[in-house]
Design a protein around this motif. Structure first.
Motif, PDB file in Angstrom:
ATOM      1  N   ASP A 129       0.675  -0.956  -0.281  1.00 15.15           N
ATOM      2  CA  ASP A 129       0.312   0.173   0.113  1.00 15.15           C
ATOM      3  C   ASP A 129       0.830   0.994   0.309  1.00 15.15           C
ATOM      4  OD1 ASP A 129      -2.381  -1.089   0.208  1.00 15.15           O
ATOM      5  OD2 ASP A 129      -2.783  -1.545   2.330  1.00 15.15           O
ATOM      6  N   PHE A 130       2.139   0.998   0.788  1.00 12.94           N
ATOM      7  CA  PHE A 130       3.557   1.829   0.718  1.00 12.94           C
ATOM      8  C   PHE A 130       4.120   2.628  -0.539  1.00 12.94           C
ATOM      9  CE2 PHE A 130       7.073   4.670   1.088  1.00 12.94           C
ATOM     10  CZ  PHE A 130       7.223   4.962   2.074  1.00 12.94           C
ATOM     11  N   HIS A 173       1.983   7.432  -6.505  1.00 10.82           N
ATOM     12  CA  HIS A 173       0.766   7.890  -7.375  1.00 10.82           C
ATOM     13  C   HIS A 173       0.759   9.552  -6.299  1.00 10.82           C
ATOM     14  CE1 HIS A 173      -0.970   5.476 -10.001  1.00 10.82           C
ATOM     15  NE2 HIS A 173      -1.132   4.614  -8.824  1.00 10.82           N
ATOM     16  N   THR A 174       2.066   9.651  -5.789  1.00  8.16           N
ATOM     17  CA  THR A 174       2.113  10.871  -4.530  1.00  8.16           C
ATOM     18  C   THR A 174       2.499  11.950  -5.311  1.00  8.16           C
ATOM     19  OG1 THR A 174       1.259   9.473  -2.721  1.00  8.16           O
ATOM     20  CG2 THR A 174       2.755  12.256  -2.760  1.00  8.16           C
ATOM     21  N   LYS A 175       2.438  13.698  -5.738  1.00  8.25           N
ATOM     22  CA  LYS A 175       3.283  14.369  -6.567  1.00  8.25           C
ATOM     23  C   LYS A 175       2.942  15.583  -4.873  1.00  8.25           C
ATOM     24  CE  LYS A 175       0.691  14.184 -10.279  1.00  8.25           C
ATOM     25  NZ  LYS A 175      -0.241  14.723 -11.431  1.00  8.25           N
ATOM     26  N   PHE A 231       5.269  14.163  -9.341  1.00  4.18           N
ATOM     27  CA  PHE A 231       5.421  12.772  -8.892  1.00  4.18           C
ATOM     28  C   PHE A 231       6.547  12.945  -8.220  1.00  4.18           C
ATOM     29  CE2 PHE A 231       2.363  11.473 -12.166  1.00  4.18           C
ATOM     30  CZ  PHE A 231       1.360  10.767 -11.763  1.00  4.18           C
ATOM     31  N   LEU A 232       6.709  12.189  -7.307  1.00  5.67           N
ATOM     32  CA  LEU A 232       7.794  11.691  -6.047  1.00  5.67           C
ATOM     33  C   LEU A 232       8.933  11.185  -6.645  1.00  5.67           C
ATOM     34  CD1 LEU A 232       6.222  11.835  -2.616  1.00  5.67           C
ATOM     35  CD2 LEU A 232       7.042  14.139  -3.548  1.00  5.67           C
ATOM     36  N   GLY A 237       6.253  12.990   8.730  1.00  6.46           N
ATOM     37  CA  GLY A 237       5.773  12.833   8.718  1.00  6.46           C
ATOM     38  C   GLY A 237       5.459  11.667   7.493  1.00  6.46           C
ATOM     39  N   GLN A 238       4.533  11.688   6.643  1.00  8.59           N
ATOM     40  CA  GLN A 238       4.341  10.186   5.512  1.00  8.59           C
ATOM     41  C   GLN A 238       5.011  11.480   4.600  1.00  8.59           C
ATOM     42  OE1 GLN A 238       0.496   9.068   3.936  1.00  8.59           O
ATOM     43  NE2 GLN A 238       1.535   7.369   3.394  1.00  8.59           N
ATOM     44  N   LEU A 239       5.209  12.610   3.428  1.00  7.85           N
ATOM     45  CA  LEU A 239       5.682  12.940   2.891  1.00  7.85           C
ATOM     46  C   LEU A 239       7.164  12.824   3.812  1.00  7.85           C
ATOM     47  CD1 LEU A 239       5.931  14.629   0.241  1.00  7.85           C
ATOM     48  CD2 LEU A 239       5.686  16.298   1.502  1.00  7.85           C
TER      49      LEU A 239
END
Length: 75
Positions: free
Chosen positions: A6-7, A13-15, A25-26, A45-47
């Motif tokens: 999931d991570f 898909h994270t920008k 996109f990262l 955090g998550q970022l």
């Protein structure tokens, strides 16, 4: 410890939410930028966790794995 499925899906898909590379996109951030963040300190955090993973992937030439996940599992 390896990141879970999931991570990795979320990472694919994270920008970037702000700054010069906002909305990129990262995994597609320039390596020099990720290295700069590594030296400066990643955000909390998550970022920060995601950028740390991106750094490790880029240093080891494995960013293609996350791009493949993004292509194979579109949002």
């Amino acid at each position: 410890m390896l990141p879970d499925k999931d991570f990795l899906l979320k990472l694919a898909h994270t920008k970037m939410p702000y700054g010069k590379y906002k909305d990129r996109f990262l995994i597609d951030l320039p390596e020099h930028y990720v290295v700069w963040y590594h030296r400066k300190g990643f955000p909390k955090g998550q970022l920060g966790n995601m950028l740390t993973t991106v750094y490790e992937l880029k240093v080891n030439g494995l960013e293609g794995l996350v791009r493949n996940i993004r292509d194979k599992y579109p949002k």
